[in-house]
Design an enzyme around this catalytic site. Structure first.
Site, PDB file in Angstrom:
ATOM      1  N   HIS A 156       7.221  27.240   2.363  1.00 14.61           N
ATOM      2  CA  HIS A 156       7.146  28.155   1.182  1.00 14.61           C
ATOM      3  C   HIS A 156       7.165  27.597   0.018  1.00 14.61           C
ATOM      4  CE1 HIS A 156       8.828  31.193   4.184  1.00 14.61           C
ATOM      5  NE2 HIS A 156       9.707  30.222   4.653  1.00 14.61           N
ATOM      6  N   SER A 277     -11.344  16.326 -20.062  1.00 19.51           N
ATOM      7  CA  SER A 277     -11.543  17.303 -20.685  1.00 19.51           C
ATOM      8  C   SER A 277     -12.342  17.201 -21.877  1.00 19.51           C
ATOM      9  CB  SER A 277     -10.127  18.025 -20.988  1.00 19.51           C
ATOM     10  OG  SER A 277     -10.231  18.889 -22.026  1.00 19.51           O
ATOM     11  N   LYS A 283      -6.166  14.906 -20.758  1.00 16.30           N
ATOM     12  CA  LYS A 283      -6.364  15.130 -19.421  1.00 16.30           C
ATOM     13  C   LYS A 283      -7.076  14.263 -18.478  1.00 16.30           C
ATOM     14  CE  LYS A 283      -5.545  19.724 -19.271  1.00 16.30           C
ATOM     15  NZ  LYS A 283      -5.765  20.543 -17.942  1.00 16.30           N
ATOM     16  N   GLU A 290     -10.708  20.107  -6.361  1.00 13.87           N
ATOM     17  CA  GLU A 290     -10.923  21.624  -6.817  1.00 13.87           C
ATOM     18  C   GLU A 290     -12.316  21.841  -6.054  1.00 13.87           C
ATOM     19  OE1 GLU A 290     -10.263  21.741 -10.901  1.00 13.87           O
ATOM     20  OE2 GLU A 290      -7.963  21.318 -10.487  1.00 13.87           O
TER      21      GLU A 290
END
Ligand code: ARG
Length: 459
Positions: A156, A277, A283, A290
């Site tokens: 979980h 970024s 970043k 992704e």
């Protein structure tokens, strides 16, 4: 452009109809397979005396010439032709005249395209399997280096019990190994040659289908000509295997993204596999993971699309089947690209052992082992579970880990606790005691790693 089949027609095809019907834009990608199939076919025609040996030799030589010119870029596949089959045949006729017109004796584009697609898919199956093998090698290397790297295991997405990085990686080894075994099964089932099925009912020529099958590396010919031209099961099976590979890669990507987050910091993705970024200078984003996760959808899409295309088609060939190509090609490219890039990212990723250990240590992942300790001292498990539950509550209030409590604090909750509790619930003990095969204990993992390496050596 005159069509191969123009004899029966009195009008030119409408341009929009022509464009809608044509497949040259995408089937040119299997020009090699098309030529290879034609060489086998025409070799067989010569041996059977259906055309002369000399005609056969001339056609074979010219087909080889066309192939090398396309490869060298001196012959361009022109979109004036409806499909790759027409392009190759027309070029051949252009060069050989009447002899070239004999190539298509005893063959239809239906068995021709069925063959080309099968040959193309067969080599994709092998390439994908090889890429998976390289990924498995990377995984096994990480496993070998991290049999003692403790980290939390989750259920979980809540910290559950301590495991090792080797154990976590081992789960993915099993998944990608099954994926490879699936590819192997598909290969075994698909490796039969549809050439000689004709349009749907075989031909009246004395074709030697055993010979063409052998020349093309198949186990033998397919045994029903209607099925031969209209079977795309092997492609559906392959897309299904690809969808499963992507599902595995996507889960793995999701974990990498979580592990790489500022909150977790379990891993650091190499600069070469991250992006920045345009506005936020701090970043470093896990774009590869992704994108792999994101591309999973289009591979599922290809599978669903082909299943849907095939479901309403009466026997035998129907033009719907031309739709088997574009999405399949896209899925094949996508899967290979994703495996290769994911492998590169994984191989260069740094694992932050200290952070993983601290996370396992701070998350009550030894609560089950603390309960087992009480069971070992005669407390029934259900009572032990409840005692440790109260202990965890106390720890949360005090903002401490179980092993940070003093023996007095522990005894206040249960007098059964002795000095040896600290050793019994250390992260190392928790992991090392999980000895059964398949569990994270280093001794068990060593056996699993040996089996994994043996598999890679033999396959
Ligand atoms: N481009 C076609 C396909 O991909 C080739 C087969 C054409 N056969 C036919 N009977 N029109 O399926």
């Amino acid at each position: 452009m005159a069509q191969l089949w123009g004899g029966r027609f009195t009008k030119e095809t409408d341009q929009l109809v022509y464009n809608f019907n044509a497949s040259i834009g995408f089937d040119q990608r299997f020009y090699k397979q098309d030529i290879e199939g034609s060489i086998a076919h025409v070799t067989m025609l010569g041996r059977q005396g259906i055309i002369t040996e000399d005609e056969s030799a001339q056609i074979v030589a010219c087909l080889k010439e066309i192939r090398s010119e396309v490869e060298a870029g001196t012959l361009t596949i022109s979109s004036e032709y409806e499909d790759i089959h027409s392009f190759v045949e027309a070029t051949l006729i252009d060069r050989l005249g009447d002899v070239g017109k004999k190539l298509h004796t005893g063959r239809s584009r239906n068995d021709q395209v069925a063959l080309d697609m099968r040959l193309y898919t067969r080599s994709e199956v092998l390439e994908t399997s090889q890429l998976l093998k390289e990924l498995l090698e990377t995984i096994v290397k990480i496993m070998e280096e991290h049999t003692n790297t403790i980290m939390p295991g989750f259920t979980h997405l809540q910290k559950a019990q301590p495991i090792t990085l080797a154990h976590h990686m081992g789960a993915y080894f099993e998944m990608f190994k099954r994926d490879r075994l699936r590819l192997h099964d598909i290969y075994e089932r698909m490796n039969y040659c549809p050439l000689g099925s004709g349009a749907l009912a075989g031909t009246t020529y004395p074709l030697d289908r055993e010979l063409t099958a052998e020349l093309l590396g198949f186990y033998g010919p397919t045994l029903n000509s209607m099925d031969g031209v209209s079977d795309r099961d092997y492609l559906i099976e392959f897309l299904s295997a690809c969808a499963t590979i992507m599902m595995h890669l996507s889960r793995f990507s999701e974990e990498v993204i979580i592990w790489n987050s500022n909150e977790y910091r379990f891993v650091e993705i190499d600069d070469a596999y991250s992006t920045g970024s345009s506005i936020m200078p701090q970043k470093k984003n896990p774009d590869i993971a992704e994108l792999v996760r994101g591309k999973t959808g289009r591979v599922y899409g290809a599978l669903t699309s082909l299943l849907t295309t095939m479901k309403g088609i009466p026997l035998a060939y129907n033009k719907d089947m031309q739709e088997d190509k574009e999405l399949s090609f896209d899925a094949m490219d996508t899967v290979k690209g994703c495996i290769a890039l994911f492998n590169g990212m994984l191989a260069t990723m740094k694992f932050n052992k200290e952070q993983m250990y601290a996370s396992a240590n701070g998350g009550f992942t030894n609560a089950t082992d603390a309960a087992d300790y009480l069971v070992g001292h005669g407390v029934p498990f259900r009572d032990a579970h409840s005692i440790i539950g109260r202990l965890v509550l106390y720890c949360i209030e005090q903002d401490k880990a179980i092993d940070e409590l003093t023996l007095d604090e522990l005894r206040a909750i249960s007098p059964v606790f002795e000095d040896d509790i600290y050793d019994a619930i250390s992260m190392e003990t928790c992991v090392n005691k999980r000895l059964t095969i398949g569990a994270p204990g280093p001794a068990a993992m060593e056996q699993v790693i040996a089996a994994a390496k043996a598999y890679l050596n033999e396959n």
